[in-house]
Design a protein around this motif. Structure first.
Motif, PDB file in Angstrom:
ATOM      1  N   ALA A  47     -11.141  38.481   2.243  1.00  0.00           N
ATOM      2  CA  ALA A  47      -9.612  38.243   2.437  1.00  0.00           C
ATOM      3  C   ALA A  47      -8.544  39.022   2.798  1.00  0.00           C
ATOM      4  O   ALA A  47      -7.514  38.608   3.701  1.00  0.00           O
ATOM      5  CB  ALA A  47      -9.051  38.148   0.839  1.00  0.00           C
ATOM      6  N   GLU A  48      -8.603  40.371   2.715  1.00  0.00           N
ATOM      7  CA  GLU A  48      -7.995  41.228   3.567  1.00  0.00           C
ATOM      8  C   GLU A  48      -8.163  41.077   5.207  1.00  0.00           C
ATOM      9  O   GLU A  48      -6.956  41.229   5.831  1.00  0.00           O
ATOM     10  CB  GLU A  48      -8.525  42.553   3.239  1.00  0.00           C
ATOM     11  CG  GLU A  48      -7.525  43.868   4.148  1.00  0.00           C
ATOM     12  CD  GLU A  48      -8.472  45.266   3.885  1.00  0.00           C
ATOM     13  OE1 GLU A  48      -7.688  46.171   4.269  1.00  0.00           O
ATOM     14  OE2 GLU A  48      -9.464  45.301   3.317  1.00  0.00           O
ATOM     15  N   SER A  49      -9.252  40.778   5.719  1.00  0.00           N
ATOM     16  CA  SER A  49      -9.585  40.696   7.034  1.00  0.00           C
ATOM     17  C   SER A  49      -8.758  39.403   7.474  1.00  0.00           C
ATOM     18  O   SER A  49      -8.084  39.315   8.662  1.00  0.00           O
ATOM     19  CB  SER A  49     -10.932  40.752   7.335  1.00  0.00           C
ATOM     20  OG  SER A  49     -11.227  40.358   8.628  1.00  0.00           O
ATOM     21  N   LEU A 246      -6.379  49.441   0.022  1.00  0.00           N
ATOM     22  CA  LEU A 246      -5.952  48.644   0.780  1.00  0.00           C
ATOM     23  C   LEU A 246      -4.789  48.975   1.339  1.00  0.00           C
ATOM     24  O   LEU A 246      -4.644  48.434   2.608  1.00  0.00           O
ATOM     25  CB  LEU A 246      -5.562  47.070   0.018  1.00  0.00           C
ATOM     26  CG  LEU A 246      -6.901  46.560  -0.581  1.00  0.00           C
ATOM     27  CD1 LEU A 246      -6.174  45.187  -1.390  1.00  0.00           C
ATOM     28  CD2 LEU A 246      -7.610  45.942   0.526  1.00  0.00           C
ATOM     29  N   GLY A 247      -3.967  50.018   0.853  1.00  0.00           N
ATOM     30  CA  GLY A 247      -2.779  50.552   1.518  1.00  0.00           C
ATOM     31  C   GLY A 247      -1.484  49.625   0.963  1.00  0.00           C
ATOM     32  O   GLY A 247      -1.508  48.423   0.540  1.00  0.00           O
ATOM     33  N   LYS A 250      -0.730  45.884   1.872  1.00  0.00           N
ATOM     34  CA  LYS A 250      -1.594  44.835   1.622  1.00  0.00           C
ATOM     35  C   LYS A 250      -1.891  44.665   0.073  1.00  0.00           C
ATOM     36  O   LYS A 250      -2.645  44.373  -0.530  1.00  0.00           O
ATOM     37  CB  LYS A 250      -3.065  44.876   2.118  1.00  0.00           C
ATOM     38  CG  LYS A 250      -3.007  44.522   3.759  1.00  0.00           C
ATOM     39  CD  LYS A 250      -4.150  44.609   4.512  1.00  0.00           C
ATOM     40  CE  LYS A 250      -3.998  44.212   5.844  1.00  0.00           C
ATOM     41  NZ  LYS A 250      -5.410  44.093   6.755  1.00  0.00           N
ATOM     42  N   ALA A 251      -1.151  45.646  -0.707  1.00  0.00           N
ATOM     43  CA  ALA A 251      -1.372  45.650  -2.034  1.00  0.00           C
ATOM     44  C   ALA A 251      -0.666  44.410  -2.718  1.00  0.00           C
ATOM     45  O   ALA A 251       0.258  43.748  -2.294  1.00  0.00           O
ATOM     46  CB  ALA A 251      -0.597  47.161  -2.502  1.00  0.00           C
ATOM     47  N   PHE A 252      -1.339  44.480  -4.146  1.00  0.00           N
ATOM     48  CA  PHE A 252      -1.010  43.353  -4.864  1.00  0.00           C
ATOM     49  C   PHE A 252      -1.394  43.478  -6.315  1.00  0.00           C
ATOM     50  O   PHE A 252      -2.132  44.557  -6.386  1.00  0.00           O
ATOM     51  CB  PHE A 252      -1.669  41.889  -4.456  1.00  0.00           C
ATOM     52  CG  PHE A 252      -3.298  41.823  -4.469  1.00  0.00           C
ATOM     53  CD1 PHE A 252      -3.806  41.485  -5.556  1.00  0.00           C
ATOM     54  CD2 PHE A 252      -3.864  42.276  -3.316  1.00  0.00           C
ATOM     55  CE1 PHE A 252      -5.380  41.490  -5.580  1.00  0.00           C
ATOM     56  CE2 PHE A 252      -5.389  42.082  -3.399  1.00  0.00           C
ATOM     57  CZ  PHE A 252      -5.873  41.770  -4.188  1.00  0.00           C
ATOM     58  N   LEU A 253      -0.917  42.985  -7.041  1.00  0.00           N
ATOM     59  CA  LEU A 253      -1.417  43.155  -8.804  1.00  0.00           C
ATOM     60  C   LEU A 253      -2.432  42.013  -9.183  1.00  0.00           C
ATOM     61  O   LEU A 253      -2.061  41.096  -9.340  1.00  0.00           O
ATOM     62  CB  LEU A 253      -0.095  43.069  -9.513  1.00  0.00           C
ATOM     63  CG  LEU A 253       0.701  44.215  -9.469  1.00  0.00           C
ATOM     64  CD1 LEU A 253       2.048  43.895 -10.504  1.00  0.00           C
ATOM     65  CD2 LEU A 253       0.254  45.672 -10.037  1.00  0.00           C
ATOM     66  N   PRO A 254      -3.807  42.332  -9.337  1.00  0.00           N
ATOM     67  CA  PRO A 254      -4.830  41.579  -9.680  1.00  0.00           C
ATOM     68  C   PRO A 254      -4.393  41.141 -11.001  1.00  0.00           C
ATOM     69  O   PRO A 254      -3.887  41.293 -11.790  1.00  0.00           O
ATOM     70  CB  PRO A 254      -5.957  42.260  -9.482  1.00  0.00           C
ATOM     71  CG  PRO A 254      -5.511  43.772  -8.681  1.00  0.00           C
ATOM     72  CD  PRO A 254      -4.139  43.899  -9.145  1.00  0.00           C
ATOM     73  N   LYS A 255      -5.253  40.044 -11.216  1.00  0.00           N
ATOM     74  CA  LYS A 255      -5.525  39.472 -12.449  1.00  0.00           C
ATOM     75  C   LYS A 255      -6.675  39.707 -13.214  1.00  0.00           C
ATOM     76  O   LYS A 255      -7.767  39.907 -12.337  1.00  0.00           O
ATOM     77  CB  LYS A 255      -5.244  37.901 -12.604  1.00  0.00           C
ATOM     78  CG  LYS A 255      -3.712  37.312 -12.272  1.00  0.00           C
ATOM     79  CD  LYS A 255      -3.659  35.825 -12.412  1.00  0.00           C
ATOM     80  CE  LYS A 255      -2.493  35.428 -12.118  1.00  0.00           C
ATOM     81  NZ  LYS A 255      -2.363  33.910 -12.054  1.00  0.00           N
TER      82      LYS A 255
END
Length: 615
Positions: A47-49, A246-247, A250-255
C-alpha cells in the motif's frame, strides 16, 4: 529453536493489522514461550508503494486484486489478464489510469524488496493466512519464498482454505506442504511442536483439520478452541513497528481489529435438511458452532489493546455480535471512560435500546445485514427478518447520537421474481430519508445454501466462476475449487429485472448526498415534540421543507409507533380512539410516507431532532 513466520499478503485493508496473524502469534507464544514468531503484514508495504488511495480501490474489488498477482504468477498470460484488468477497472477513477504492465513491474519490485529483506532459510515454518482476495498474492509469495528457501515448510489456512477449497490448493500447488482447513490455533501449535521433533511429517501424530500434502485422504474434521476466554490478547507489535517506520508524510492512525465471538448464531434451517443460516452466506465454513467471549474478557482485551497501542479506533471482526447481553456489554464499555470509535456487524432486529447503549459507548458505524427491502425476497434469503424490521433499524440509525448504518441490497438473487422487484421499488420510496444502502450483485459463494441446493433456486451447472479462467492456466484451474462460483440459470433475466432498482438506488444516493452537503445538517425526516403537539419536518432537494403538525391522540399514536406496532396493539393502547378513526389516520400517514406499514404492522419514520428525546 528456529523461528516461525506468519504472513498476510495483499489485499486486506491497509489501515489495520491482520487479526488472524495477531491472534495466532499471541497463541503460539502462550503455548510455546521462547519461540520467536515474526508476523509480516506485506500488504502495508505494498500500500505504501502503490499509494494508499490506489491500493484502497484495488483492495475493495476482488477481481482486480486477484488479477495483479495472477499477472506475476503467469507472465505468459499477461495480455489476457491485462485486458481483464482494463475492463474491470474502467469505472474506477485511479485504477483505470494505470498502465497494467507498469503496475506489474512496480508490484514485482516492491514484493521483491519485501522477500529479499528476510532470510527465509532460518525459519522452521512459514504460514499464510488466505482470505477472499488473497489467493494469487499468497501463491506468488509462496513460490518466491520457496525459490529462496526450497526446504522451508509452508502451511496455509484461512477462510479460503476451508473444506474442499483448501484440499484443492494443497493438491494443485507443490509449494504448499500443510493445510489447516478450519480454525488455526490448535493445528498450528501441533504442527510446530511436531516439526521441532522431526522434519519428516510422516512421523506426525494426526490432528483433525491439519493436512499434509503427502496424505492420500483428508480428514474432514477441525480442531478449535472451546473457550475463547482462554485466548491471549492479540499481538500486533510487528505491524505497528512498520507503521512507525513509514515516515511522517505517510503516517496514519490505524484501527485495531478485535474479536468478541467466532461463527454465527443465526442458523435457521432451510427446508427439511440440515442446511441452515442465510442462503447466500459462506462466511462460517471454518467454524463449528458459535462461541463468544465473556464480558469480563472483552473489556480486559479492549483495555489492553487501547493501552498498548495508544489508539481508540477499533473494529470488531465478528461475523455477528452475540445475540444476548449487548446492552450490558456496551454499558461496561462506556464505563471504561475512553472516547472510543467502534465498528461492528449486527442483525437488523437489534433493538433500539441496544443501539443507544452502543452509541453511548462509542459505536460510530454498524454494518447491518439488511440485504433486501422485500419481505418475499428476505424469505428466499432465509434472513429471518422482514422489510419493516429493516426500515426500523435504518430509521433508528438516522437518529443523532446513534451509530451510522451501512448495509447492502443484494441484487440479481437467483429465483427473484417480479413481485420481489415490485415490493422493493415500492419500499424504496419510504427509505429515501435514511442513509443509502449499496446495491451489490449476487455472487455465489462456495458452501452457501444456494451452492448446496442449486435446484431450489433455479440454477444449474455450478462451477468455478468463469473469471478465474482469465487468471489461471487451464491445467491449473481444472484442479481447483475456488471461493467464487459461477452458474447458469436466469442470469440475464435477473440483470434486466433488477435494472429499475439499480437506477432508483443511484437516485437515492444522489438525493441523500445533496441534502447532506452542508455541515450540521438535520435528518431528512425529523420531528420536534411540543408535549401536546409535534412538528414533523421533511427536507426536500431543491425545495422548501414540508412540515406536518400532529396534536393530541394523533401525536401519541405517532410516538407509540416509533417501534413497529400492530393494529391490535395500537387499539389496545388507545381504547378511546376507535378503529374508525385510527385506520384512516394511519393510512393518511402512510400515504404521506411519514409512516410505513406491512400487513397489520405500522412504523413511524421520523426521527427526533435532538438525541435527548431518544427513548
Amino acid at each position: 529453536m528456529n523461528p516461525i513466520a506468519l504472513i498476510s499478503t495483499p489485499w486486506p485493508l491497509f489501515n489495520r493489522p491482520s487479526v488472524q496473524l495477531g491472534t495466532l502469534k499471541a497463541f503460539v507464544k502462550q503455548k510455546m514461550p521462547g519461540l520467536q514468531v515474526d508476523t509480516h503484514h506485506t500488504y502495508l508495504s505494498i500500500a505504501e508503494s502503490l499509494g494508499y488511495n490506489l491500493y484502497g480501490e484495488i483492495s475493495e474489488r476482488t477481481w482486480l486484486a486477484e488479477s495483479l498477482y495472477a499477472g506475476l504468477l503467469y507472465p505468459d498470460r499477461s495480455a489476457t489478464i491485462s485486458q481483464f484488468w482494463k475492463k474491470r477497472s474502467s469505472n474506477l477513477p485511479l485504477a483505470r489510469k494505470q498502465n497494467f504492465d507498469e503496475l506489474l513491474l512496480k508490484l514485482e519490485k516492491s514484493s521483491a524488496q519485501l522477500l529479499d529483506s528476510e532470510d527465509w532459510r532460518k525459519n522452521l515454518l512459514t504460514g499464510f493466512s488466505i482470505c477472499l482476495g488473497q489467493l494469487t498474492s499468497s501463491l506468488y509469495f509462496i513460490n518466491e519464498i520457496k525459490k529462496r528457501a526450497p526446504d522451508l515448510k509452508i502451511v496455509v489456512g484461512g477462510s479460503a482454505c476451508a473444506g474442499a477449497l483448501g484440499e484443492s490448493l494443497i493438491r494443485t500447488f507443490p509449494g504448499i506442504d500443510f493445510l489447516i482447513r478450519g480454525e488455526g490455533e490448535l493445528p498450528l501449535v501441533h504442527l510446530i511442536k511436531s516439526l521441532t521433533i522431526s522434519q519428516n511429517d510422516s512421523h506426525m501424530v494426526p490432528i483433525p483439520g491439519l493436512i499434509s500434502r503427502h496424505e492420500d485422504s483428508f480428514d474432514q474434521g477441525i480442531s478449535q478452541v472451546s473457550d475463547l476466554d482462554g485466548l491471549p490478547v492479540p499481538e500486533y507489535d510487528d505491524y505497528f513497528d512498520r507503521v512507525k517506520a513509514l515516515g511522517q508524510e505517510k503516517a496514519f492512525l490505524p484501527k485495531i481489529p478485535m474479536e468478541i465471538s467466532r461463527g454465527c448464531w443465526w442458523r435457521k434451517n432451510i427446508g427439511p435438511g440440515s442446511i441452515s443460516g442465510c442462503a447466500f452466506c459462506n462466511l462460517n465454513l471454518q467454524w463449528k458452532g458459535y462461541r463468544a467471549k465473556s464480558h469480563d474478557k472483552t473489556i480486559k482485551e479492549l483495555e489492553a489493546l487501547t493501552d498498548r497501542y495508544q489508539l481508540l479506533s477499533l473494529s470488531f471482526m465478528d461475523n455477528l455480535l452475540p445475540a444476548k447481553g449487548l446492552e450490558q456489554l456496551f454499558g461496561c464499555i462506556q464505563k471504561m471512560g475512553k472516547d472510543l470509535r467502534l465498528f461492528c456487524e449486527i442483525r437488523a432486529t437489534t433493538p433500539r435500546k441496544v443501539l443507544k447503549a452502543m452509541g453511548a459507548a462509542g459505536m460510530r458505524e454498524v454494518q447491518v445485514g439488511i440485504e433486501s427491502l422485500s419481505t418475499s425476497l428476505l424469505k428466499k434469503l432465509n434472513k429471518g427478518t422482514t422489510a419493516i424490521d429493516n426500515l426500523e433499524i435504518m430509521k433508528n440509525c438516522e437518529t443523532l447520537g446513534l451509530p451510522h448504518l451501512t448495509g447492502n441490497l443484494i441484487l440479481t438473487f437467483p429465483s427473484s421474481d417480479e413481485q420481489d422487484i415490485k415490493e422493493t421499488l415500492a419500499n424504496l420510496n419510504f427509505v429515501l430519508p435514511f442513509r443509502p444502502l449499496k446495491g451489490i450483485p449476487f455472487w455465489l459463494g462456495y458452501g452457501s445454501a444456494v451452492w448446496q441446493m442449486p435446484n431450489a433456486y433455479g440454477i444449474k451447472r455450478v462451477r468455478n466462476h468463469p473469471f478465474y479462467a482469465q487468471l489461471f492456466p487451464p491445467d491449473i484451474l481444472k484442479g481447483l475449487r475456488l471461493m467464487i462460483q459461477g452458474y447458469q440459470g436466469g442470469v440475464r433475466y435477473q440483470n434486466r429485472l433488477w435494472r429499475p432498482v439499480r437506477e432508483k438506488i443511484d437516485k437515492w444516493h444522489k438525493s441523500y448526498s445533496e441534502l447532506h452537503k452542508g455541515p450540521g445538517c438535520d435528518p431528512i425526516l425529523s420531528f420536534q415534540d411540543g408535549r401536546d403537539f409535534m412538528i414533523i419536518r421533511e427536507r426536500r432537494p431543491g425545495n422548501f421543507d414540508m412540515t406536518h403538525r400532529l396534536k393530541g391522540t394523533s401525536r401519541k399514536i405517532y410516538l407509540f409507533c416509533r417501534t413497529q406496532q400492530s393494529i391490535s396493539q395500537i387499539l389496545s393502547q388507545f381504547p378511546g380512539f376507535g378503529e374508525e378513526k385510527v385506520i384512516p389516520f394511519l393510512r393518511m400517514m402512510v400515504e404521506k410516507r411519514l409512516m410505513f406499514n406491512e400487513g397489520e404492522r405500522y412504523l413511524s419514520l421520523a426521527v427526533p431532532i435532538t438525541p435527548q428525546f431518544f427513548r
